[in-house]
Design a protein around this motif. Structure first.
Motif, mmCIF file in Angstrom:
data_model
loop_
_atom_site.group_PDB
_atom_site.id
_atom_site.type_symbol
_atom_site.label_atom_id
_atom_site.label_comp_id
_atom_site.label_asym_id
_atom_site.label_seq_id
_atom_site.Cartn_x
_atom_site.Cartn_y
_atom_site.Cartn_z
ATOM 1 N N PHE A 113 0.855 -1.185 0.000
ATOM 2 C CA PHE A 113 0.000 0.000 0.000
ATOM 3 C C PHE A 113 0.897 1.244 0.000
ATOM 4 C CE2 PHE A 113 -2.140 -3.406 2.329
ATOM 5 C CZ PHE A 113 -3.309 -3.537 1.602
ATOM 6 N N PRO A 114 1.428 1.621 -1.165
ATOM 7 C CA PRO A 114 2.324 2.782 -1.205
ATOM 8 C C PRO A 114 1.630 4.079 -0.799
ATOM 9 C CG PRO A 114 1.751 2.041 -3.430
ATOM 10 C CD PRO A 114 1.250 0.997 -2.481
ATOM 11 N N GLU A 115 0.292 4.117 -0.924
ATOM 12 C CA GLU A 115 -0.412 5.339 -0.538
ATOM 13 C C GLU A 115 -0.376 5.568 0.970
ATOM 14 O OE1 GLU A 115 -3.316 1.941 -0.590
ATOM 15 O OE2 GLU A 115 -1.776 2.735 -1.928
ATOM 16 N N ARG A 116 0.003 4.556 1.728
ATOM 17 C CA ARG A 116 0.070 4.681 3.186
ATOM 18 C C ARG A 116 1.432 5.153 3.673
ATOM 19 N NH1 ARG A 116 -2.977 -0.944 5.118
ATOM 20 N NH2 ARG A 116 -5.023 -0.485 4.182
ATOM 21 N N LEU A 117 2.344 5.385 2.765
ATOM 22 C CA LEU A 117 3.657 5.878 3.173
ATOM 23 C C LEU A 117 3.527 7.230 3.858
ATOM 24 C CD1 LEU A 117 5.814 4.959 0.042
ATOM 25 C CD2 LEU A 117 6.034 3.998 2.331
ATOM 26 N N PRO A 118 4.351 7.508 4.849
ATOM 27 C CA PRO A 118 4.268 8.804 5.531
ATOM 28 C C PRO A 118 4.721 9.949 4.632
ATOM 29 C CG PRO A 118 6.188 7.572 6.281
ATOM 30 C CD PRO A 118 5.400 6.639 5.389
ATOM 31 N N GLU A 119 4.556 11.159 5.115
ATOM 32 C CA GLU A 119 4.997 12.328 4.366
ATOM 33 C C GLU A 119 6.515 12.314 4.217
ATOM 34 O OE1 GLU A 119 2.989 14.418 2.947
ATOM 35 O OE2 GLU A 119 1.203 13.424 3.741
ATOM 36 N N ASP A 120 7.003 13.083 3.226
ATOM 37 C CA ASP A 120 8.430 13.073 2.929
ATOM 38 C C ASP A 120 9.280 13.442 4.141
ATOM 39 O OD1 ASP A 120 7.760 12.352 0.412
ATOM 40 O OD2 ASP A 120 8.288 14.251 -0.541
ATOM 41 N N ASP A 121 8.796 14.376 4.970
ATOM 42 C CA ASP A 121 9.602 14.806 6.110
ATOM 43 C C ASP A 121 9.679 13.748 7.209
ATOM 44 O OD1 ASP A 121 6.926 15.000 6.672
ATOM 45 O OD2 ASP A 121 7.077 16.861 7.817
ATOM 46 N N LYS A 122 8.822 12.717 7.124
ATOM 47 C CA LYS A 122 8.842 11.648 8.129
ATOM 48 C C LYS A 122 9.569 10.396 7.648
ATOM 49 C CE LYS A 122 4.504 13.101 10.313
ATOM 50 N NZ LYS A 122 3.127 12.695 10.695
ATOM 51 N N LEU A 123 9.967 10.375 6.378
ATOM 52 C CA LEU A 123 10.697 9.222 5.856
ATOM 53 C C LEU A 123 12.129 9.219 6.390
ATOM 54 C CD1 LEU A 123 9.526 9.251 2.132
ATOM 55 C CD2 LEU A 123 8.914 7.568 3.866
ATOM 56 N N PRO A 124 12.696 8.049 6.652
ATOM 57 C CA PRO A 124 14.075 7.995 7.149
ATOM 58 C C PRO A 124 15.070 8.250 6.024
ATOM 59 C CG PRO A 124 13.234 5.779 6.821
ATOM 60 C CD PRO A 124 12.078 6.711 6.565
ATOM 61 N N ALA A 125 16.254 8.670 6.396
ATOM 62 C CA ALA A 125 17.329 8.844 5.411
ATOM 63 C C ALA A 125 17.876 7.476 5.021
ATOM 64 C CB ALA A 125 18.431 9.720 5.996
ATOM 65 N N ILE A 126 18.233 7.322 3.746
ATOM 66 C CA ILE A 126 18.791 6.052 3.272
ATOM 67 C C ILE A 126 20.114 6.312 2.560
ATOM 68 C CG2 ILE A 126 16.546 4.929 3.052
ATOM 69 C CD1 ILE A 126 16.705 5.357 0.045
ATOM 70 N N ASP A 127 21.023 5.349 2.674
ATOM 71 C CA ASP A 127 22.315 5.404 2.002
ATOM 72 C C ASP A 127 22.390 4.267 0.992
ATOM 73 O OD1 ASP A 127 23.119 7.538 3.612
ATOM 74 O OD2 ASP A 127 23.851 6.188 5.178
ATOM 75 N N VAL A 128 22.836 4.575 -0.211
ATOM 76 C CA VAL A 128 23.010 3.582 -1.268
ATOM 77 C C VAL A 128 24.497 3.461 -1.562
ATOM 78 C CG1 VAL A 128 22.441 2.926 -3.629
ATOM 79 C CG2 VAL A 128 20.754 4.149 -2.244
ATOM 80 N N PHE A 129 25.042 2.264 -1.381
ATOM 81 C CA PHE A 129 26.458 2.013 -1.637
ATOM 82 C C PHE A 129 26.606 1.202 -2.925
ATOM 83 C CE2 PHE A 129 26.311 2.941 2.834
ATOM 84 C CZ PHE A 129 27.485 3.633 3.073
ATOM 85 N N ILE A 130 27.450 1.678 -3.820
ATOM 86 C CA ILE A 130 27.726 0.994 -5.087
ATOM 87 C C ILE A 130 29.218 0.672 -5.110
ATOM 88 C CG2 ILE A 130 27.679 1.176 -7.602
ATOM 89 C CD1 ILE A 130 25.371 3.193 -7.237
ATOM 90 N N PHE A 131 29.538 -0.614 -5.245
ATOM 91 C CA PHE A 131 30.923 -1.058 -5.183
ATOM 92 C C PHE A 131 31.407 -1.474 -6.580
ATOM 93 C CE2 PHE A 131 29.047 -1.743 -1.051
ATOM 94 C CZ PHE A 131 29.999 -1.247 -0.183
ATOM 95 N N THR A 132 32.637 -1.131 -6.873
ATOM 96 C CA THR A 132 33.267 -1.542 -8.125
ATOM 97 C C THR A 132 34.754 -1.720 -7.866
ATOM 98 O OG1 THR A 132 33.593 -0.982 -10.454
ATOM 99 C CG2 THR A 132 33.645 0.820 -8.884
ATOM 100 N N VAL A 133 35.438 -2.459 -8.736
ATOM 101 C CA VAL A 133 36.858 -2.717 -8.502
ATOM 102 C C VAL A 133 37.676 -2.688 -9.785
ATOM 103 C CG1 VAL A 133 36.557 -5.228 -8.643
ATOM 104 C CG2 VAL A 133 38.507 -4.290 -7.384
ATOM 105 N N ASP A 134 37.090 -3.138 -10.896
ATOM 106 C CA ASP A 134 37.864 -3.274 -12.127
ATOM 107 C C ASP A 134 37.032 -2.781 -13.307
ATOM 108 O OD1 ASP A 134 39.466 -3.949 -14.227
ATOM 109 O OD2 ASP A 134 39.735 -6.048 -13.686
ATOM 110 N N PRO A 135 37.432 -1.674 -13.942
ATOM 111 C CA PRO A 135 36.642 -1.143 -15.068
ATOM 112 C C PRO A 135 36.638 -2.069 -16.281
ATOM 113 C CG PRO A 135 38.697 0.073 -14.821
ATOM 114 C CD PRO A 135 38.589 -0.821 -13.623
#
Length: 208
Positions: free
Chosen positions: A86-108
């Motif tokens: 139920f995505p419509e039940r998500l809280p307001e933007d100011d009540k959402l927690p902060a999230i961190d996205v980590f992207i790992f790479t090693v060899d191009p």
């Protein structure tokens, strides 16, 4: 969030449980009989057996490994669960927690920089409050190619992120978006303003 409506509901279908568990039970019996048959060969006298023991042993080991892999795969079939969100039940933007996205790479060479940068841009374009989304790239190889790609991706993001937010683009990976032929789900599709902005963004991605 205490006392609020749930964001998703789990559904368990008893019929699927019965079918999956019956299949697992029957399959397990068949595997047990097969293993018993293979193992009993090892206890036969070599003179009474017409089959060389080494090929038989290799087949037996392969069947044991495949049976073990199959057994591990039954865990999620034992009690299958489906969810209704139920995505419509998500809280307001100011009540959402902060999230961190980590992207790992090693060899191009093994992980093409263009593919990694498309992943970075997709993460940056997530439909989430801007001040609460942080994207980090960890290059364990310390490649200058990756560093250059990040600089170019940062420049392109100045065009790409506002374009996605303004027209509510659903496919937010640049490579996937510009290679697709159907953009009917985009807000403003077909308008002259949208076409102009899309061409400008596409020119930027070509430079990127």
């Amino acid at each position: 969030m205490d006392g609020s409506l749930p964001l998703h509901i789990c559904h368990v279908n008893p019929l699927f449980i019965f079918i999956n568990r019956s299949h697992t039970f029957i399959h397990s019996i068949a595997l047990a009989l097969l293993i018993y048959y293979r193992a009993s060969f090892l206890f036969q006298h070599p003179k009474t057996s017409a089959t060389p023991i080494l090929p038989w042993l290799l087949v037996f080991v392969a069947e044991l490994v495949l049976s073990f892999i199959w057994l591990l795969g039954q865990a999620y079939r034992w009690r299958p669960v489906s969810r209704t969100v139920f995505p419509e039940r998500l809280p307001e933007d100011d009540k959402l927690p902060a999230i961190d996205v980590f992207i790992f790479t090693v060899d191009p060479n093994k992980e093409p920089t263009l593919k990694v940068m498309n992943t970075v841009l997709s993460a940056m374009a997530l439909d989430y409050p801007q001040g609460k989304l942080h994207v980090y790239v960890s290059d364990d190889g310390g490649s200058p190619v990756t560093l250059h790609g990040l600089k170019e991706a940062w420049r392109f993001a100045k065009w790409w992120l506002p374009f996605c937010r303004r027209y509510r683009i659903k496919t937010r990976c640049p490579e996937a978006y510009f290679s697709a032929s159907n953009d009917d789900d985009d807000e403003g599709f077909g308008s002259s303003e949208f076409i102009t902005e899309r061409k400008k963004t596409q020119v930027s991605v070509c430079v990127f």
